[in-house]
Write an enzyme that holds these catalytic residues in place. Structure first.
Site, PDB file in Angstrom:
ATOM      1  N   TYR A  88       0.852  -1.191   0.000  1.00  0.00           N
ATOM      2  CA  TYR A  88       0.000   0.000   0.000  1.00  0.00           C
ATOM      3  C   TYR A  88       0.895   1.252   0.000  1.00  0.00           C
ATOM      4  O   TYR A  88       0.737   2.160  -0.809  1.00  0.00           O
ATOM      5  CB  TYR A  88      -0.936   0.006   1.218  1.00  0.00           C
ATOM      6  CG  TYR A  88      -1.832   1.222   1.267  1.00  0.00           C
ATOM      7  CD1 TYR A  88      -1.390   2.409   1.852  1.00  0.00           C
ATOM      8  CD2 TYR A  88      -3.093   1.224   0.663  1.00  0.00           C
ATOM      9  CE1 TYR A  88      -2.182   3.551   1.850  1.00  0.00           C
ATOM     10  CE2 TYR A  88      -3.900   2.348   0.665  1.00  0.00           C
ATOM     11  CZ  TYR A  88      -3.435   3.514   1.257  1.00  0.00           C
ATOM     12  OH  TYR A  88      -4.215   4.639   1.236  1.00  0.00           O
ATOM     13  N   ASP A  89       1.863   1.254   0.928  1.00  0.00           N
ATOM     14  CA  ASP A  89       2.720   2.440   1.065  1.00  0.00           C
ATOM     15  C   ASP A  89       3.480   2.730  -0.227  1.00  0.00           C
ATOM     16  O   ASP A  89       3.651   3.886  -0.623  1.00  0.00           O
ATOM     17  CB  ASP A  89       3.720   2.243   2.216  1.00  0.00           C
ATOM     18  CG  ASP A  89       3.007   2.190   3.570  1.00  0.00           C
ATOM     19  OD1 ASP A  89       3.615   1.716   4.541  1.00  0.00           O
ATOM     20  OD2 ASP A  89       1.810   2.594   3.620  1.00  0.00           O
ATOM     21  N   SER A 100     -31.050  10.471  21.252  1.00  0.00           N
ATOM     22  CA  SER A 100     -30.260   9.778  22.271  1.00  0.00           C
ATOM     23  C   SER A 100     -30.958   8.449  22.548  1.00  0.00           C
ATOM     24  O   SER A 100     -31.893   8.079  21.822  1.00  0.00           O
ATOM     25  CB  SER A 100     -30.174  10.637  23.532  1.00  0.00           C
ATOM     26  OG  SER A 100     -31.479  10.784  24.041  1.00  0.00           O
ATOM     27  N   LEU A 101     -30.484   7.744  23.540  1.00  0.00           N
ATOM     28  CA  LEU A 101     -31.049   6.421  23.834  1.00  0.00           C
ATOM     29  C   LEU A 101     -31.418   6.367  25.311  1.00  0.00           C
ATOM     30  O   LEU A 101     -30.674   6.899  26.145  1.00  0.00           O
ATOM     31  CB  LEU A 101     -29.970   5.331  23.606  1.00  0.00           C
ATOM     32  CG  LEU A 101     -29.832   4.706  22.242  1.00  0.00           C
ATOM     33  CD1 LEU A 101     -28.675   3.718  22.259  1.00  0.00           C
ATOM     34  CD2 LEU A 101     -31.107   4.007  21.850  1.00  0.00           C
ATOM     35  N   ASP A 105     -31.546   4.394  28.817  1.00  0.00           N
ATOM     36  CA  ASP A 105     -30.592   3.417  29.380  1.00  0.00           C
ATOM     37  C   ASP A 105     -31.320   2.471  30.329  1.00  0.00           C
ATOM     38  O   ASP A 105     -32.216   2.901  31.049  1.00  0.00           O
ATOM     39  CB  ASP A 105     -29.519   4.140  30.232  1.00  0.00           C
ATOM     40  CG  ASP A 105     -28.534   4.902  29.371  1.00  0.00           C
ATOM     41  OD1 ASP A 105     -27.855   5.804  29.897  1.00  0.00           O
ATOM     42  OD2 ASP A 105     -28.463   4.597  28.159  1.00  0.00           O
ATOM     43  N   GLU A 138     -26.769  -4.787  19.104  1.00  0.00           N
ATOM     44  CA  GLU A 138     -25.476  -4.290  18.613  1.00  0.00           C
ATOM     45  C   GLU A 138     -24.590  -3.939  19.805  1.00  0.00           C
ATOM     46  O   GLU A 138     -25.095  -3.610  20.874  1.00  0.00           O
ATOM     47  CB  GLU A 138     -25.678  -3.019  17.773  1.00  0.00           C
ATOM     48  CG  GLU A 138     -26.563  -3.184  16.577  1.00  0.00           C
ATOM     49  CD  GLU A 138     -26.929  -1.846  15.930  1.00  0.00           C
ATOM     50  OE1 GLU A 138     -26.300  -0.812  16.241  1.00  0.00           O
ATOM     51  OE2 GLU A 138     -27.886  -1.840  15.125  1.00  0.00           O
ATOM     52  N   LYS A 165     -22.490  -1.438  21.951  1.00  0.00           N
ATOM     53  CA  LYS A 165     -22.607   0.014  22.099  1.00  0.00           C
ATOM     54  C   LYS A 165     -21.187   0.599  22.168  1.00  0.00           C
ATOM     55  O   LYS A 165     -20.515   0.527  23.193  1.00  0.00           O
ATOM     56  CB  LYS A 165     -23.392   0.367  23.353  1.00  0.00           C
ATOM     57  CG  LYS A 165     -23.680   1.866  23.455  1.00  0.00           C
ATOM     58  CD  LYS A 165     -24.647   2.192  24.580  1.00  0.00           C
ATOM     59  CE  LYS A 165     -24.992   3.678  24.600  1.00  0.00           C
ATOM     60  NZ  LYS A 165     -23.818   4.558  24.767  1.00  0.00           N
ATOM     61  N   GLU A 174     -20.392   6.028  15.153  1.00  0.00           N
ATOM     62  CA  GLU A 174     -19.546   6.400  16.296  1.00  0.00           C
ATOM     63  C   GLU A 174     -18.094   6.471  15.851  1.00  0.00           C
ATOM     64  O   GLU A 174     -17.566   5.508  15.270  1.00  0.00           O
ATOM     65  CB  GLU A 174     -19.714   5.322  17.375  1.00  0.00           C
ATOM     66  CG  GLU A 174     -19.581   5.790  18.773  1.00  0.00           C
ATOM     67  CD  GLU A 174     -20.846   6.464  19.306  1.00  0.00           C
ATOM     68  OE1 GLU A 174     -21.879   6.509  18.595  1.00  0.00           O
ATOM     69  OE2 GLU A 174     -20.787   6.961  20.441  1.00  0.00           O
TER      70      GLU A 174
HETATM   71  N1  LIG Z   1     -22.931   3.903  20.498  1.00  0.00           N
HETATM   72  C1  LIG Z   1     -23.467   2.991  19.670  1.00  0.00           C
HETATM   73  O1  LIG Z   1     -22.827   1.991  19.333  1.00  0.00           O
HETATM   74  C2  LIG Z   1     -24.853   3.199  19.123  1.00  0.00           C
HETATM   75  C3  LIG Z   1     -25.489   2.211  18.343  1.00  0.00           C
HETATM   76  N2  LIG Z   1     -24.869   1.026  18.076  1.00  0.00           N
HETATM   77  N3  LIG Z   1     -26.736   2.431  17.854  1.00  0.00           N
HETATM   78  C4  LIG Z   1     -27.360   3.611  18.099  1.00  0.00           C
HETATM   79  O2  LIG Z   1     -28.592   3.787  17.587  1.00  0.00           O
HETATM   80  C5  LIG Z   1     -29.119   5.128  17.528  1.00  0.00           C
HETATM   81  C6  LIG Z   1     -30.137   5.173  16.423  1.00  0.00           C
HETATM   82  C7  LIG Z   1     -31.407   5.670  16.994  1.00  0.00           C
HETATM   83  C8  LIG Z   1     -31.203   5.988  18.437  1.00  0.00           C
HETATM   84  C9  LIG Z   1     -29.802   5.527  18.810  1.00  0.00           C
HETATM   85  N4  LIG Z   1     -26.818   4.598  18.845  1.00  0.00           N
HETATM   86  C10 LIG Z   1     -25.567   4.402  19.368  1.00  0.00           C
HETATM   87  O3  LIG Z   1     -25.029   5.400  20.114  1.00  0.00           O
HETATM   88  C11 LIG Z   1     -25.882   6.554  20.290  1.00  0.00           C
HETATM   89  C12 LIG Z   1     -25.173   7.841  20.072  1.00  0.00           C
HETATM   90  C13 LIG Z   1     -25.915   8.862  20.924  1.00  0.00           C
HETATM   91  C14 LIG Z   1     -26.776   8.100  21.874  1.00  0.00           C
HETATM   92  C15 LIG Z   1     -26.363   6.660  21.700  1.00  0.00           C
HETATM   93  O4  LIG Z   1     -25.251   6.433  22.555  1.00  0.00           O
END
Ligand SMILES: NC(=O)c1c(N)nc(OC2CCCC2)nc1O[C@@H]1CCC[C@@H]1O
Length: 323
Positions: free
Chosen positions: A34-35, A80-81, A83, A110, A112, A167
């Site tokens: 590659y290099d 956001s998600l 918890d 998945e 995180k 991410e």
């Molecule tokens: N940090 C992660 O790996 C991750 C992931 N694998 N999947 C999602 O799906 C989103 C899509 C809709 C709502 C959340 N979010 C992730 O991180 C988010 C970033 C901000 C809040 C969560 O941490």
């Protein structure tokens, strides 16, 4: 072959090598090969600058920004998600989903990734720009810095218009090396890979970002039916076809038992991973089921983050303040 043709071919070849390495995790050439090709391209581009291609790997590091990052509006908010922290809460989430739909849907689990959220936009397959999540509605423009991340393609393998989200993270090995260098130089070290990734993409000088060896995993986006996917699992299989890097450790789960099996396996192998994770994200798989469940003010009702118990920080003797 004339110089223009050789520059075009080398650019295409190097971008394909990067796709094999970062997206397929199956390099067909050694780093040395590659290099060598990269140096050949640099040499030709120096002699024939007019033939330099926009997606050339040599054009990823731009100039220092003068003062600050521009603000960027996210047309579709970056959510956001919620918890949860124990199995009962996670099962309550799955039960609430079943009540909301009238049936228990398929889920995707998945890892995180413990990095910082990024939105990356492509127009007809060409890289347009990137932004941080910010408050979900307004983020900061980090286009120049994300361009230095080799895993982020400057051109998709198809001429798609789409926004992809994921991410940005600093691999554990890069984090260790960076802190050793900073310690050597008498600089303050970063507390964890997440902070160092955030600090690295918010550098005004892309040359600094380029040295930080960041990587990315993509997991969602904003797109129309032309992408041809109707579920999260189909999306995660489709993104690599476009040249976008996805964490392969996801799993379709139909029952709580299957979710626990995944959680236990991931908790087991978490320490062997090349990157930090702080939990699992469980999502309803089919998009029509997600839409049926909808959103709260700031988070989807169809996804949850199951957070691992915080690691008992091993305070090292040297960190103890001796009174
Ligand atoms: N940090 C992660 O790996 C991750 C992931 N694998 N999947 C999602 O799906 C989103 C899509 C809709 C709502 C959340 N979010 C992730 O991180 C988010 C970033 C901000 C809040 C969560 O941490």
């Amino acid at each position: 072959m004339d110089a223009k043709e050789e520059i075009r071919k080398l650019t295409e070849q190097l971008n394909h090598y990067a796709y094999e390495y970062y997206v397929l995790d199956q390099p067909s050439v050694t780093d040395a090969d590659y290099d060598q090709a990269y140096r050949r391209l640099e040499d030709l581009e120096a002699r024939y600058p007019d033939y330099i291609q926009a997606d050339s790997p040599t054009q990823r590091v731009g100039d220092k920004l003068d003062n600050r990052f521009e603000k960027v509006q996210h047309p579709t908010p970056m959510l956001s998600l919620g918890d949860v922290f124990d199995r009962q809460e996670l099962e309550d989430f799955m039960a609430s989903v079943e009540r909301g739909l009238g049936f228990m849907p398929r889920f995707v689990c998945e890892m995180k990734i413990d990095g910082l959220s990024v939105s990356i936009r492509y127009q007809e397959g060409a890289y347009q720009g990137a932004a941080t999540r910010g408050d979900g509605t307004v983020g900061e423009d980090i286009t120049a810095n994300v361009k230095t991340i080799s895993a982020v393609p400057m051109r998709l393998r198809e001429a798609q218009d789409l926004e992809v989200r994921g991410e940005i993270y600093m691999p554990k090995a890069s984090f260790k090396q960076l802190n050793e260098q900073r310690e050597e130089a008498g600089q303050a070290t970063f507390a964890n890979p997440r902070n160092s990734a955030a600090g690295s993409v918010r550098q005004l000088d892309p040359k600094v970002t380029a040295q930080r060896k960041l990587n990315v995993f993509l997991y969602s986006g904003v797109f129309d039916e032309s992408l041809g996917v109707s579920s999260q699992s189909e999306l995660l299989a489709r993104l690599p076809e476009l040249g976008l890097r996805v964490n392969p450790n996801y799993r379709i789960c139909q029952t709580a038992e299957e979710v626990w099996a995944y959680v236990d396996e991931v908790q087991e192998k978490r320490h062997e991973l090349a990157y930090e994770i702080d939990g699992i994200v469980i999502k309803v798989d089919r998009f029509e089921d997600q839409e049926a469940l909808g959103y709260t003010v700031k988070a989807p009702r169809w996804a949850i983050a199951y957070k691992f118990p915080a690691e008992q920080a091993q305070t090292e003797l040297k960190d103890i303040e001796w009174t």
